[in-house]
Write a protein that holds these residues in place. Sequence first.
Motif, PDB file in Angstrom:
ATOM      1  N   GLU A 116       8.490   1.643 -32.360  1.00 13.55           N
ATOM      2  CA  GLU A 116       7.303   0.940 -31.875  1.00 13.55           C
ATOM      3  C   GLU A 116       6.843   1.612 -30.600  1.00 13.55           C
ATOM      4  OE1 GLU A 116       7.778  -3.289 -31.522  1.00 13.55           O
ATOM      5  OE2 GLU A 116       9.095  -3.397 -33.254  1.00 13.55           O
ATOM      6  N   SER A 117       5.548   1.533 -30.315  1.00 15.75           N
ATOM      7  CA  SER A 117       5.038   2.129 -29.083  1.00 15.75           C
ATOM      8  C   SER A 117       3.813   1.362 -28.614  1.00 15.75           C
ATOM      9  CB  SER A 117       4.697   3.604 -29.291  1.00 15.75           C
ATOM     10  OG  SER A 117       3.698   3.732 -30.279  1.00 15.75           O
ATOM     11  N   GLY A 118       3.479   1.569 -27.354  1.00 16.68           N
ATOM     12  CA  GLY A 118       2.305   0.925 -26.779  1.00 16.68           C
ATOM     13  C   GLY A 118       2.254   1.150 -25.286  1.00 16.68           C
ATOM     14  N   GLY A 119       1.206   0.684 -24.666  1.00 14.80           N
ATOM     15  CA  GLY A 119       1.024   0.905 -23.233  1.00 14.80           C
ATOM     16  C   GLY A 119       0.639  -0.353 -22.492  1.00 14.80           C
ATOM     17  N   GLY A 120       0.631  -0.221 -21.161  1.00 10.20           N
ATOM     18  CA  GLY A 120       0.253  -1.344 -20.324  1.00 10.20           C
ATOM     19  C   GLY A 120       0.432  -1.041 -18.845  1.00 10.20           C
ATOM     20  N   PHE A 121       0.288  -2.054 -18.045  1.00  7.63           N
ATOM     21  CA  PHE A 121       0.323  -1.986 -16.583  1.00  7.63           C
ATOM     22  C   PHE A 121       1.722  -1.634 -16.068  1.00  7.63           C
ATOM     23  CE2 PHE A 121       1.194  -4.495 -12.693  1.00  7.63           C
ATOM     24  CZ  PHE A 121       0.315  -3.868 -11.830  1.00  7.63           C
ATOM     25  N   CYS A 122       1.781  -0.866 -14.964  1.00 10.90           N
ATOM     26  CA  CYS A 122       3.042  -0.633 -14.266  1.00 10.90           C
ATOM     27  C   CYS A 122       2.781  -0.597 -12.760  1.00 10.90           C
ATOM     28  CB  CYS A 122       3.734   0.650 -14.739  1.00 10.90           C
ATOM     29  SG  CYS A 122       2.879   2.175 -14.354  1.00 10.90           S
ATOM     30  N   TRP A 123       3.834  -0.798 -11.989  1.00  7.43           N
ATOM     31  CA  TRP A 123       3.736  -0.736 -10.526  1.00  7.43           C
ATOM     32  C   TRP A 123       5.073  -0.285  -9.974  1.00  7.43           C
ATOM     33  CZ3 TRP A 123       6.841  -3.760  -7.349  1.00  7.43           C
ATOM     34  CH2 TRP A 123       7.511  -4.819  -7.943  1.00  7.43           C
ATOM     35  N   GLN A 124       5.063   0.096  -8.686  1.00  7.41           N
ATOM     36  CA  GLN A 124       6.316   0.449  -8.037  1.00  7.41           C
ATOM     37  C   GLN A 124       6.226   0.205  -6.531  1.00  7.41           C
ATOM     38  OE1 GLN A 124       7.373   4.519  -8.681  1.00  7.41           O
ATOM     39  NE2 GLN A 124       5.535   5.344  -7.757  1.00  7.41           N
TER      40      GLN A 124
ATOM     41  N   MET B  93       6.930  21.863   4.753  1.00  8.64           N
ATOM     42  CA  MET B  93       8.039  21.679   3.812  1.00  8.64           C
ATOM     43  C   MET B  93       9.011  20.654   4.393  1.00  8.64           C
ATOM     44  SD  MET B  93      10.731  24.472   2.245  1.00  8.64           S
ATOM     45  CE  MET B  93       9.458  25.693   2.092  1.00  8.64           C
ATOM     46  N   SER B  94       9.475  19.733   3.517  1.00  2.00           N
ATOM     47  CA  SER B  94      10.426  18.726   3.980  1.00  2.00           C
ATOM     48  C   SER B  94      11.397  18.351   2.859  1.00  2.00           C
ATOM     49  CB  SER B  94       9.697  17.477   4.479  1.00  2.00           C
ATOM     50  OG  SER B  94       8.953  16.875   3.445  1.00  2.00           O
ATOM     51  N   LEU B  95      12.555  17.875   3.275  1.00  4.14           N
ATOM     52  CA  LEU B  95      13.535  17.293   2.366  1.00  4.14           C
ATOM     53  C   LEU B  95      13.424  15.779   2.483  1.00  4.14           C
ATOM     54  CD1 LEU B  95      16.747  19.422   3.019  1.00  4.14           C
ATOM     55  CD2 LEU B  95      15.344  19.396   0.958  1.00  4.14           C
ATOM     56  N   GLY B  96      13.598  15.091   1.366  1.00  4.69           N
ATOM     57  CA  GLY B  96      13.470  13.644   1.430  1.00  4.69           C
ATOM     58  C   GLY B  96      14.452  12.929   0.540  1.00  4.69           C
ATOM     59  N   ILE B  97      14.696  11.684   0.905  1.00  4.96           N
ATOM     60  CA  ILE B  97      15.491  10.780   0.090  1.00  4.96           C
ATOM     61  C   ILE B  97      14.743   9.458   0.062  1.00  4.96           C
ATOM     62  CG2 ILE B  97      16.976   9.998   1.977  1.00  4.96           C
ATOM     63  CD1 ILE B  97      19.254   9.964  -0.198  1.00  4.96           C
ATOM     64  N   GLY B  98      14.738   8.812  -1.104  1.00  4.97           N
ATOM     65  CA  GLY B  98      13.961   7.586  -1.206  1.00  4.97           C
ATOM     66  C   GLY B  98      14.500   6.632  -2.249  1.00  4.97           C
ATOM     67  N   TYR B  99      13.900   5.462  -2.257  1.00  8.36           N
ATOM     68  CA  TYR B  99      14.224   4.405  -3.200  1.00  8.36           C
ATOM     69  C   TYR B  99      12.923   3.953  -3.853  1.00  8.36           C
ATOM     70  CZ  TYR B  99      15.120  -0.259  -4.980  1.00  8.36           C
ATOM     71  OH  TYR B  99      15.190  -1.359  -5.783  1.00  8.36           O
ATOM     72  N   LYS B 100      12.969   3.703  -5.166  1.00 10.93           N
ATOM     73  CA  LYS B 100      11.829   3.159  -5.902  1.00 10.93           C
ATOM     74  C   LYS B 100      12.299   1.959  -6.707  1.00 10.93           C
ATOM     75  CE  LYS B 100       9.707   7.534  -7.068  1.00 10.93           C
ATOM     76  NZ  LYS B 100       9.001   8.265  -8.095  1.00 10.93           N
ATOM     77  N   TYR B 101      11.484   0.936  -6.705  1.00  6.81           N
ATOM     78  CA  TYR B 101      11.645  -0.147  -7.662  1.00  6.81           C
ATOM     79  C   TYR B 101      10.455  -0.022  -8.592  1.00  6.81           C
ATOM     80  CZ  TYR B 101      12.072  -4.653  -9.864  1.00  6.81           C
ATOM     81  OH  TYR B 101      12.211  -5.649 -10.792  1.00  6.81           O
ATOM     82  N   PHE B 102      10.708   0.300  -9.858  1.00  7.47           N
ATOM     83  CA  PHE B 102       9.659   0.564 -10.835  1.00  7.47           C
ATOM     84  C   PHE B 102       9.665  -0.549 -11.875  1.00  7.47           C
ATOM     85  CE2 PHE B 102       8.576   2.409 -15.000  1.00  7.47           C
ATOM     86  CZ  PHE B 102       7.273   2.821 -14.746  1.00  7.47           C
TER      87      PHE B 102
END
Length: 151
Positions: A88-96, A109-118
């Motif tokens: 099955e497939s389909g699409g819709g809204f997302c946020w983070q 140029m920079s190095l980074g570390i991060g956190y995402k809630y998706f």
Amino acid sequence: MAMEIEYIYINNDFDNNKIIPSPDNPGHSATLDGNMSIHALLFNLKARYPEGPIHPYVGGGLGYAYASVGDITEREYGGPNVSNWPRESGGGFCWQFLAGVDIDIAPHMSLGIGYKYFAAYPILVRIYYGDGSGDLDYRSSIITAGLTFTF
């Protein structure tokens, strides 16, 4: 403030260790085995501290996610029943939500570390059954590390 366009690809395999109520056989327990992939395009807005070589940031993004759920096998827990669900497939809204820190290592140029809630909320279309659609709510915490070039 910074704006960015971000593409995310996520591929997950279901394991069959978690016992859930059977979607096909009410009153029975089951395990699921299959896979799912998500392609998402987000427009992010970040607030970052611009002074010095260390740049903490916080931000968020809105976008569209397309999900594909692979052939899933449902096995009745402690019983003989096996069901196969087609793709099955389909699409819709997302946020983070985003938070992290970038450290300058050279000009532009920079190095980074991060956190995402998706989080994504695609509507899946039942291709083979033809009996409507179903909601898929997907949420994930993601730790990132990267090298960034700015211009």
